[in-house]
Scaffold this active site. Structure first.
Site, PDB file in Angstrom:
ATOM      1  N   HIS A  30      64.057  70.432  42.560  1.00 44.75           N
ATOM      2  CA  HIS A  30      64.669  71.032  41.371  1.00 44.75           C
ATOM      3  C   HIS A  30      63.707  71.932  40.596  1.00 44.75           C
ATOM      4  O   HIS A  30      64.149  72.757  39.791  1.00 44.75           O
ATOM      5  CB  HIS A  30      65.202  69.939  40.446  1.00 44.75           C
ATOM      6  CG  HIS A  30      66.546  69.416  40.846  1.00 44.75           C
ATOM      7  ND1 HIS A  30      67.623  70.239  41.115  1.00 44.75           N
ATOM      8  CD2 HIS A  30      66.994  68.137  41.017  1.00 44.75           C
ATOM      9  CE1 HIS A  30      68.674  69.504  41.431  1.00 44.75           C
ATOM     10  NE2 HIS A  30      68.320  68.217  41.392  1.00 44.75           N
ATOM     11  N   GLU A  63      72.162  71.386  42.756  1.00 41.09           N
ATOM     12  CA  GLU A  63      72.217  70.126  43.495  1.00 41.09           C
ATOM     13  C   GLU A  63      72.373  70.320  45.004  1.00 41.09           C
ATOM     14  O   GLU A  63      71.843  69.535  45.797  1.00 41.09           O
ATOM     15  CB  GLU A  63      73.365  69.259  42.957  1.00 41.09           C
ATOM     16  CG  GLU A  63      73.207  68.853  41.501  1.00 41.09           C
ATOM     17  CD  GLU A  63      71.939  68.036  41.232  1.00 41.09           C
ATOM     18  OE1 GLU A  63      71.268  67.622  42.204  1.00 41.09           O
ATOM     19  OE2 GLU A  63      71.626  67.816  40.051  1.00 41.09           O
ATOM     20  N   HIS A  72      63.805  65.160  46.310  1.00 39.82           N
ATOM     21  CA  HIS A  72      64.982  65.790  45.696  1.00 39.82           C
ATOM     22  C   HIS A  72      64.656  66.327  44.317  1.00 39.82           C
ATOM     23  O   HIS A  72      64.990  67.479  43.986  1.00 39.82           O
ATOM     24  CB  HIS A  72      66.126  64.768  45.622  1.00 39.82           C
ATOM     25  CG  HIS A  72      67.399  65.312  45.051  1.00 39.82           C
ATOM     26  ND1 HIS A  72      68.438  65.758  45.836  1.00 39.82           N
ATOM     27  CD2 HIS A  72      67.798  65.506  43.756  1.00 39.82           C
ATOM     28  CE1 HIS A  72      69.423  66.198  45.061  1.00 39.82           C
ATOM     29  NE2 HIS A  72      69.057  66.049  43.785  1.00 39.82           N
ATOM     30  N   GLU A  73      63.997  65.496  43.504  1.00 45.73           N
ATOM     31  CA  GLU A  73      63.688  65.923  42.138  1.00 45.73           C
ATOM     32  C   GLU A  73      62.625  67.018  42.124  1.00 45.73           C
ATOM     33  O   GLU A  73      62.676  67.932  41.294  1.00 45.73           O
ATOM     34  CB  GLU A  73      63.238  64.723  41.304  1.00 45.73           C
ATOM     35  CG  GLU A  73      64.243  63.569  41.227  1.00 45.73           C
ATOM     36  CD  GLU A  73      65.635  63.993  40.778  1.00 45.73           C
ATOM     37  OE1 GLU A  73      65.764  65.021  40.077  1.00 45.73           O
ATOM     38  OE2 GLU A  73      66.613  63.306  41.132  1.00 45.73           O
TER      39      GLU A  73
END
Length: 629
Positions: free
Chosen positions: A488, A507, A484-485
């Site tokens: 980004h 997000e 997930h990170e």
């Protein structure tokens, strides 16, 4: 202007008048003191005249277009570090003493924590009463407004960049005269030439930024601090084009300032870090918070020996000893980013070393072959962003499936990181690369942050903060959060939302992509991938349903400003709708609604086609800000 805003309301004000003056580069000089929990600081800001004013205009009428309408050809430049020999030049605070004559006397009026009385906090230099009454007396001096909160500002001055040796190369005239007006214009001309240097001269640019930041002052500026802003003016200057384009600010943070957290790590040692505050970095340094203010930066950080400084810079900094017991760390960033992405963590972090590089090298080789085919058709395309040393134009970077990475943690968690985290990072980086292509950033640090961290993770350029909560148990929680990170880096950082209320752009995409990255990292079969993703979709649907039933309806809207999304005032100031709403930080509606929207699109046109369109989108819009449209 500021009196119209109620700081007790839910909306976060962005006060900076970016339409008039736009910051292009910051140089920060930070002294971290754990005893007083204060960061003693000097910052130099370099500006360009904003989009509302032409650079040669003093009429105040609208002029040139915004930078987002420009398309710049980017020269290929290999991202590498400045020589260490430059570090001492920009990290030695005593060099400022020659011209810090006013700051010294004012520092003595503060207490040990850097707090001043309200009278001192609201004033500038000796004649600051006029500054406080600007609006009441109808003064037409131009006001530079910066976002600022919980800072003790000591002094503001113009920087005499024309005094720097060798700076003549950035002027159009051979001789520097002493005529005041000509000299003011010359200084601004020098700054303009410096901030607009082509990308392949980035090393030279950083060197001259450093030298200019150490130039003497040439006149103090009047200033006023408010709840949310720092207002600066120069008497007799009526337009942004004539206002000083290089200014220096002396200030101190406050222990209670909301941008950084002073705490102890899991081993009981002191540390301080930016933990993703709703007010972003305005209590760490005066800045322009609106996303449109994309800027580069350099930072020198001094701290006691034994501490390690990690930052969102593109170089993996090594410490330099200034004197016994004092170390200096130097970082820089050449990709223009919003000030909110600036990240720092100072603590007694330990690096978790790799036992073998074999696996990472094999993974890198394996996926490099795939990339040479996938990226080949983009080779001759021109990037659409403002000019900077872009990895998408760097052939070596485009073949890099696994960027260099390091892991840091408190001493007591090092074994957990060795067992779990260290082996997952190259797998997740490779999976991300095969999904979206070129990594936007050249390296990655992963830090296990203190237990008071309120989230599972937070991504910034070149650094990811992870909660200790992802380490226990199996690899699934750690792997999915890491994916997930990492997502980004593309959505949220390389491509940002032009309006912060549209956080689903960051997000929603990261939540959607974490499933794809993690499935590829695990090398699952088609049926296993489908089963895992269907189960996750069901759990997310239930979470979204519960949140929609138990939260305020206005907090569930993906575009709360509706048709006014992206609109700014004439000065560039705006508000982040519900930006200070306490319960908002615990909500996941923007994650989940965004995820289901993207999942629906992928299922409608087919996942392979959708991912191909995402790769094209990334290549077209990296380095830029976008709206939902």
């Amino acid at each position: 202007m500021e009196t119209q805003l109620d700081p007790m309301k839910d909306d976060l004000p962005l006060m900076a008048n970016t339409s008039y003056m736009l910051v292009k580069h910051y140089i920060l000089d930070l002294d971290v003191d754990f005893k007083s929990k204060v960061i003693d600081s000097i910052i130099v800001l370099f500006f360009e005249t904003g989009s509302q004013y032409k650079k040669t205009s003093s009429t105040g009428k609208e002029g040139c277009q915004s930078q987002f309408d420009e398309t710049c050809e980017v020269r290929a430049s290999e991202p590498c570090c400045l020589p260490v020999t430059n570090v001492s030049a920009c990290s030695s605070k005593p060099e400022y003493n020659d011209f810090a004559v006013c700051g010294k006397g004012e520092e003595d009026t503060s207490d040990k924590t850097g707090n001043h009385s309200s009278k001192e906090q609201a004033s500038g230099i000796s004649s600051s009463k006029d500054c406080c009454d600007i609006e009441n007396h109808g003064n037409k001096d131009f006001l530079l407004v910066l976002d600022c909160c919980d800072l003790t500002v000591l002094k503001v001055e113009e920087v005499d960049v024309a005094a720097v040796s060798g700076i003549e190369k950035f002027t159009k005239s051979d001789k520097i005269t002493d005529v005041s007006k000509e000299l003011e214009n010359l200084r601004n001309q020098i700054v303009h030439e410096l901030v607009t240097l082509p990308a392949d001269r980035w090393k030279e640019q950083l060197c001259y930024f450093t030298r200019c930041s150490q130039a003497p002052g040439c006149g103090e500026l009047l200033f006023t601090t408010g709840t949310w802003s720092l207002e600066i003016r120069k008497p007799g200057i009526h337009t942004p084009a004539d206002f000083p384009h290089a200014i220096r600010i002396w200030y101190k943070t406050k222990p209670e300032g909301g941008s950084v957290t002073w705490t102890t790590d899991q081993s009981g040692r002191p540390c301080v870090y930016t933990m993703g505050s709703p007010i972003n970095n305005r209590a760490l340094f005066p800045c322009q918070e609106p996303p449109v203010a994309l800027s580069t930066w350099q930072a020198s950080v001094r701290t006691a020996a034994g501490f390690v400084v990690l930052m969102s810079g593109e170089n993996a900094a090594e410490s330099v000893q200034l004197r016994e017991g004092i170390l200096s760390w130097y970082y820089y960033m050449t990709m223009p980013m919003p000030a909110s992405t600036f990240t720092i963590a100072v603590g007694c972090w330990q690096e978790v070393k790799q036992q073998s590089f074999t696996a990472a090298i094999q993974t890198n080789s394996e996926f490099s072959l795939l990339s040479s085919q996938a990226d080949f058709r983009w080779h001759e395309e021109i990037c659409g962003h403002m000019e900077y040393p872009c990895r998408f134009q760097n052939p070596a970077a485009r073949l890099q499936a696994v960027i260099p990475y390091r892991v840091f943690a408190p001493w007591c968690l090092m074994e957990h990181c060795k067992e779990r985290l260290l082996q997952l990072i190259p797998q997740c980086l490779s999976a991300a690369y095969t999904t979206l292509g070129t990594h936007p950033f050249s390296r990655l640090d992963v830090l296990i942050v203190p237990s008071n961290f309120s989230s599972l993770g937070m991504a910034s350029p070149h650094i990811i903060f992870l909660s200790q909560s992802v380490l226990p148990g199996g690899s699934h929680l750690c792997g999915t959060r890491l994916c997930h990170e990492i997502a980004h880096a593309w959505f949220g950082l390389a491509i940002g939302a032009r309006d912060w209320t549209e956080e689903w752009i960051s997000e929603g995409f990261a939540t959607f992509l974490e499933d794809l990255f993690w499935a590829r990292a695990q090398q699952l079969s088609h049926d296993e991938v489908k089963g895992q993703q269907e189960l996750k979709a069901l759990l997310r649907w239930r979470r979204l349903r519960d949140e929609v039933q138990n939260s305020e309806e206005e907090l569930q809207v993906l575009r709360p400003k509706k048709e006014r999304t992206g609109e700014l005032s004439e000065s560039g100031a705006s508000v982040v709708k519900h930006g200070l709403k306490a319960e908002k930080i615990f909500m996941q509606v923007h994650y989940l609604k965004g995820y289901f929207l993207l999942r629906s699109l992928a299922r409608t046109i087919g996942e392979d086609s959708y991912l191909a369109s995402l790769r094209k989108f990334v290549h077209k819009f990296h380095g830029q800000l976008v709206l939902s449209q």
